[in-house]
Design a protein around this motif. Structure first.
Motif: not given
Length: 284
Positions: A189-193
Protein backbone atom coordinates in the motif's frame (compact mmCIF):
# COMPACT_ATOMS: atom_id res chain seq x y z
CA UNK A 1 55.55 -29.59 -1.15
CA UNK A 2 58.07 -31.36 1.08
CA UNK A 3 59.13 -34.80 -0.22
CA UNK A 4 60.46 -35.95 3.18
CA UNK A 5 57.10 -35.18 4.75
CA UNK A 6 55.35 -37.26 2.09
CA UNK A 7 57.72 -40.17 2.77
CA UNK A 8 56.96 -39.96 6.50
CA UNK A 9 53.21 -40.01 5.85
CA UNK A 10 53.54 -43.07 3.61
CA UNK A 11 55.53 -44.76 6.36
CA UNK A 12 53.05 -43.78 9.13
CA UNK A 13 55.75 -41.77 10.94
CA UNK A 14 54.24 -39.05 13.18
CA UNK A 15 51.20 -39.14 10.91
CA UNK A 16 49.16 -36.31 12.37
CA UNK A 17 52.12 -33.90 12.60
CA UNK A 18 53.32 -34.67 9.07
CA UNK A 19 49.84 -34.23 7.60
CA UNK A 20 49.72 -30.79 9.21
CA UNK A 21 53.17 -29.98 7.79
CA UNK A 22 52.15 -31.11 4.32
CA UNK A 23 48.95 -29.08 4.47
CA UNK A 24 50.91 -26.00 5.54
CA UNK A 25 53.38 -26.38 2.67
CA UNK A 26 50.77 -26.71 -0.10
CA UNK A 27 50.12 -23.82 -2.48
CA UNK A 28 47.33 -23.31 -4.99
CA UNK A 29 49.67 -24.50 -7.74
CA UNK A 30 50.55 -27.80 -6.00
CA UNK A 31 48.93 -31.10 -6.91
CA UNK A 32 49.01 -34.43 -5.12
CA UNK A 33 49.12 -37.66 -7.09
CA UNK A 34 50.47 -41.19 -6.86
CA UNK A 35 50.72 -43.24 -3.66
CA UNK A 36 50.12 -40.24 -1.35
CA UNK A 37 46.55 -39.89 -2.65
CA UNK A 38 45.76 -43.52 -1.87
CA UNK A 39 47.31 -43.06 1.57
CA UNK A 40 45.19 -39.97 2.24
CA UNK A 41 42.06 -41.90 1.26
CA UNK A 42 43.02 -44.58 3.80
CA UNK A 43 43.48 -41.86 6.41
CA UNK A 44 39.79 -40.92 6.08
CA UNK A 45 38.99 -43.98 8.20
CA UNK A 46 41.83 -43.43 10.70
CA UNK A 47 40.90 -43.58 14.41
CA UNK A 48 42.36 -40.12 15.06
CA UNK A 49 39.78 -37.48 13.98
CA UNK A 50 42.50 -34.86 13.39
CA UNK A 51 44.19 -37.24 10.97
CA UNK A 52 40.88 -37.60 9.12
CA UNK A 53 40.38 -33.83 9.10
CA UNK A 54 43.79 -33.00 7.63
CA UNK A 55 43.59 -35.84 5.12
CA UNK A 56 40.23 -34.52 3.89
CA UNK A 57 41.65 -31.04 3.39
CA UNK A 58 44.66 -32.42 1.50
CA UNK A 59 42.45 -34.47 -0.81
CA UNK A 60 41.27 -31.17 -2.26
CA UNK A 61 44.68 -30.90 -3.98
CA UNK A 62 44.34 -33.82 -6.42
CA UNK A 63 43.17 -33.72 -10.03
CA UNK A 64 41.05 -36.82 -9.58
CA UNK A 65 37.39 -35.83 -9.91
CA UNK A 66 36.37 -39.02 -8.09
CA UNK A 67 37.65 -37.45 -4.85
CA UNK A 68 34.38 -35.51 -4.55
CA UNK A 69 32.48 -38.79 -4.21
CA UNK A 70 35.09 -40.21 -1.81
CA UNK A 71 34.89 -37.14 0.42
CA UNK A 72 31.08 -37.10 0.37
CA UNK A 73 30.93 -40.73 1.47
CA UNK A 74 33.44 -40.01 4.24
CA UNK A 75 31.37 -36.99 5.35
CA UNK A 76 28.28 -39.19 5.71
CA UNK A 77 30.21 -41.69 7.85
CA UNK A 78 31.90 -39.06 10.04
CA UNK A 79 30.80 -39.01 13.68
CA UNK A 80 32.80 -35.99 14.90
CA UNK A 81 31.13 -32.67 14.04
CA UNK A 82 34.35 -30.66 14.12
CA UNK A 83 35.78 -32.77 11.28
CA UNK A 84 32.85 -32.50 8.86
CA UNK A 85 33.57 -29.09 7.34
CA UNK A 86 36.98 -30.41 6.18
CA UNK A 87 35.28 -32.93 3.86
CA UNK A 88 33.17 -30.14 2.38
CA UNK A 89 36.20 -27.91 1.90
CA UNK A 90 37.96 -30.73 0.10
CA UNK A 91 34.90 -31.27 -2.11
CA UNK A 92 34.70 -27.57 -3.00
CA UNK A 93 37.78 -27.96 -5.23
CA UNK A 94 35.92 -30.33 -7.56
CA UNK A 95 32.86 -30.33 -9.79
CA UNK A 96 30.07 -31.14 -7.34
CA UNK A 97 27.14 -30.77 -9.72
CA UNK A 98 26.45 -34.55 -9.72
CA UNK A 99 26.09 -34.40 -5.93
CA UNK A 100 24.14 -31.15 -5.62
CA UNK A 101 20.89 -32.84 -4.51
CA UNK A 102 22.69 -34.66 -1.70
CA UNK A 103 24.45 -31.46 -0.67
CA UNK A 104 21.13 -29.59 -0.60
CA UNK A 105 19.69 -32.30 1.64
CA UNK A 106 22.67 -31.88 3.99
CA UNK A 107 22.21 -28.10 3.92
CA UNK A 108 18.50 -28.40 4.71
CA UNK A 109 19.19 -30.76 7.60
CA UNK A 110 21.81 -28.41 9.05
CA UNK A 111 19.60 -25.33 8.69
CA UNK A 112 16.72 -27.08 10.46
CA UNK A 113 18.86 -28.50 13.24
CA UNK A 114 17.80 -27.69 16.78
CA UNK A 115 21.40 -26.64 17.45
CA UNK A 116 21.67 -24.37 14.41
CA UNK A 117 23.85 -21.95 16.40
CA UNK A 118 26.51 -24.61 16.92
CA UNK A 119 29.88 -23.41 15.65
CA UNK A 120 30.40 -26.72 13.86
CA UNK A 121 27.13 -26.35 11.95
CA UNK A 122 28.04 -22.77 11.09
CA UNK A 123 31.43 -23.95 9.82
CA UNK A 124 29.74 -26.46 7.50
CA UNK A 125 27.17 -23.96 6.20
CA UNK A 126 29.94 -21.44 5.57
CA UNK A 127 31.35 -23.88 3.01
CA UNK A 128 28.08 -25.40 1.77
CA UNK A 129 26.07 -22.24 1.07
CA UNK A 130 28.32 -20.65 -1.59
CA UNK A 131 29.14 -24.08 -3.05
CA UNK A 132 25.46 -24.92 -3.58
CA UNK A 133 24.67 -21.44 -4.84
CA UNK A 134 27.27 -21.77 -7.61
CA UNK A 135 25.21 -24.62 -9.09
CA UNK A 136 21.72 -23.33 -8.35
CA UNK A 137 19.22 -20.83 -9.72
CA UNK A 138 17.90 -18.50 -7.04
CA UNK A 139 14.24 -17.57 -7.22
CA UNK A 140 13.64 -14.19 -5.63
CA UNK A 141 11.27 -14.14 -2.68
CA UNK A 142 7.91 -12.36 -2.76
CA UNK A 143 6.57 -9.94 -0.14
CA UNK A 144 3.19 -10.80 1.39
CA UNK A 145 0.22 -8.63 0.43
CA UNK A 146 -0.72 -8.53 4.12
CA UNK A 147 1.63 -9.21 7.01
CA UNK A 148 2.22 -8.53 10.69
CA UNK A 149 2.98 -4.93 11.55
CA UNK A 150 6.45 -3.60 10.74
CA UNK A 151 8.08 -0.21 11.13
CA UNK A 152 9.42 1.37 7.96
CA UNK A 153 11.13 4.69 7.32
CA UNK A 154 10.15 6.50 4.13
CA UNK A 155 13.06 8.81 3.45
CA UNK A 156 12.41 12.11 1.75
CA UNK A 157 13.90 15.50 1.06
CA UNK A 158 13.16 17.92 3.94
CA UNK A 159 10.71 20.07 1.96
CA UNK A 160 8.67 16.99 0.96
CA UNK A 161 8.31 15.65 4.50
CA UNK A 162 5.05 17.43 5.28
CA UNK A 163 3.39 16.48 2.01
CA UNK A 164 4.24 12.88 2.85
CA UNK A 165 2.53 13.30 6.25
CA UNK A 166 -0.72 13.97 4.43
CA UNK A 167 -0.51 10.64 2.63
CA UNK A 168 0.07 8.50 5.75
CA UNK A 169 -2.43 10.08 8.15
CA UNK A 170 -4.48 6.86 8.19
CA UNK A 171 -1.47 5.02 9.66
CA UNK A 172 0.58 5.35 12.84
CA UNK A 173 3.44 7.64 11.91
CA UNK A 174 5.92 10.16 13.23
CA UNK A 175 8.58 12.42 11.72
CA UNK A 176 12.21 11.27 11.93
CA UNK A 177 15.43 12.85 10.79
CA UNK A 178 15.44 11.11 7.42
CA UNK A 179 11.72 11.32 6.65
CA UNK A 180 8.67 9.63 8.14
CA UNK A 181 8.47 6.48 10.28
CA UNK A 182 5.34 4.48 9.50
CA UNK A 183 3.88 1.33 11.04
CA UNK A 184 2.03 -0.77 8.48
CA UNK A 185 0.55 -4.21 7.77
CA UNK A 186 0.77 -3.80 3.98
CA UNK A 187 4.01 -2.62 2.42
CA UNK A 188 2.37 -2.81 -1.01
CA UNK A 189 0.00 0.00 0.00
CA UNK A 190 3.00 2.31 0.44
CA UNK A 191 4.58 1.66 -2.94
CA UNK A 192 2.24 4.04 -4.74
CA UNK A 193 2.98 6.99 -2.45
CA UNK A 194 4.74 9.96 -4.00
CA UNK A 195 7.62 12.03 -2.61
CA UNK A 196 9.55 9.32 -0.79
CA UNK A 197 12.98 8.20 -1.96
CA UNK A 198 13.73 4.99 -0.07
CA UNK A 199 11.90 2.43 2.03
CA UNK A 200 14.12 1.40 4.96
CA UNK A 201 13.41 -1.05 7.77
CA UNK A 202 15.27 0.02 10.92
CA UNK A 203 16.90 -2.78 12.90
CA UNK A 204 16.74 -2.84 16.69
CA UNK A 205 20.00 -2.18 18.51
CA UNK A 206 21.84 -1.12 15.37
CA UNK A 207 21.99 2.66 15.71
CA UNK A 208 24.82 4.80 17.04
CA UNK A 209 27.45 2.07 16.66
CA UNK A 210 31.18 2.60 16.36
CA UNK A 211 32.68 1.93 12.93
CA UNK A 212 33.73 -1.56 13.94
CA UNK A 213 32.72 -4.17 11.37
CA UNK A 214 32.70 -7.06 13.82
CA UNK A 215 30.50 -5.12 16.25
CA UNK A 216 28.12 -4.05 13.48
CA UNK A 217 27.85 -7.61 12.18
CA UNK A 218 27.12 -8.98 15.64
CA UNK A 219 24.45 -6.35 16.30
CA UNK A 220 22.76 -7.11 12.96
CA UNK A 221 22.74 -10.81 13.88
CA UNK A 222 21.24 -9.99 17.30
CA UNK A 223 18.66 -7.57 15.90
CA UNK A 224 15.07 -8.16 14.76
CA UNK A 225 16.19 -8.71 11.15
CA UNK A 226 15.06 -12.34 10.92
CA UNK A 227 11.69 -11.48 12.49
CA UNK A 228 11.16 -8.63 10.00
CA UNK A 229 12.02 -10.89 7.06
CA UNK A 230 9.64 -13.58 8.24
CA UNK A 231 6.88 -11.00 8.66
CA UNK A 232 7.37 -9.50 5.21
CA UNK A 233 8.19 -12.45 3.00
CA UNK A 234 6.10 -15.47 2.16
CA UNK A 235 9.23 -17.63 2.27
CA UNK A 236 11.76 -19.04 4.68
CA UNK A 237 15.30 -20.28 4.27
CA UNK A 238 18.34 -18.25 3.32
CA UNK A 239 18.03 -14.68 2.03
CA UNK A 240 20.53 -13.32 -0.50
CA UNK A 241 21.68 -9.85 0.48
CA UNK A 242 23.90 -7.07 -0.81
CA UNK A 243 25.79 -4.97 1.71
CA UNK A 244 25.81 -1.29 0.76
CA UNK A 245 28.40 1.12 2.16
CA UNK A 246 26.65 4.48 2.61
CA UNK A 247 29.05 5.91 5.19
CA UNK A 248 30.40 9.40 4.53
CA UNK A 249 33.93 8.05 4.62
CA UNK A 250 34.16 4.74 2.80
CA UNK A 251 35.96 2.03 4.78
CA UNK A 252 36.21 -1.23 2.85
CA UNK A 253 37.86 -3.00 5.81
CA UNK A 254 34.81 -2.28 7.97
CA UNK A 255 32.45 -3.60 5.30
CA UNK A 256 34.55 -6.75 4.83
CA UNK A 257 34.45 -7.36 8.59
CA UNK A 258 30.65 -6.99 8.61
CA UNK A 259 30.35 -9.61 5.85
CA UNK A 260 32.69 -12.01 7.64
CA UNK A 261 30.81 -11.58 10.92
CA UNK A 262 27.47 -12.29 9.21
CA UNK A 263 28.96 -15.42 7.61
CA UNK A 264 29.95 -16.60 11.08
CA UNK A 265 26.77 -15.54 12.88
CA UNK A 266 23.99 -16.10 10.33
CA UNK A 267 25.01 -18.76 7.78
CA UNK A 268 21.54 -20.30 7.75
CA UNK A 269 19.78 -16.95 7.23
CA UNK A 270 21.97 -14.75 5.01
CA UNK A 271 24.25 -15.12 1.99
CA UNK A 272 26.25 -12.21 0.63
CA UNK A 273 25.97 -11.71 -3.15
CA UNK A 274 26.43 -8.87 -5.63
CA UNK A 275 23.47 -9.64 -7.90
CA UNK A 276 20.07 -11.40 -7.76
CA UNK A 277 19.73 -10.42 -4.11
CA UNK A 278 16.52 -10.35 -2.06
CA UNK A 279 17.42 -7.46 0.25
CA UNK A 280 20.00 -4.74 0.78
CA UNK A 281 21.60 -4.06 4.16
CA UNK A 282 22.61 -0.41 4.35
CA UNK A 283 25.48 0.78 6.51
CA UNK A 284 25.10 4.52 6.94
Amino acid sequence: MEKNVVKNILADIDLRQNLIKLKGSMTAADTLDGPIVEKLCDCLSHEDPKVRKNAALLLGYTKNSMMASVLLDAYKNEEKDFVKDAYLKGMSHYDCKPYIKELQEIQNELMNSEVVDSKHIKAQLKVLNPMIRSYSYHKKKSIRLLHKEVDVILTTLPYYQYTLFEQVKHLRYKPVGQGVLVRTKAIYDLLGLRNYREMIFPLSGCSGLAQDGHLIGKRIAQSNLVDVLHRLYDAEGCFYYRLVDQMREKKSAVINDVVQELIEEMPSHLQNVTSDYDIEILIR
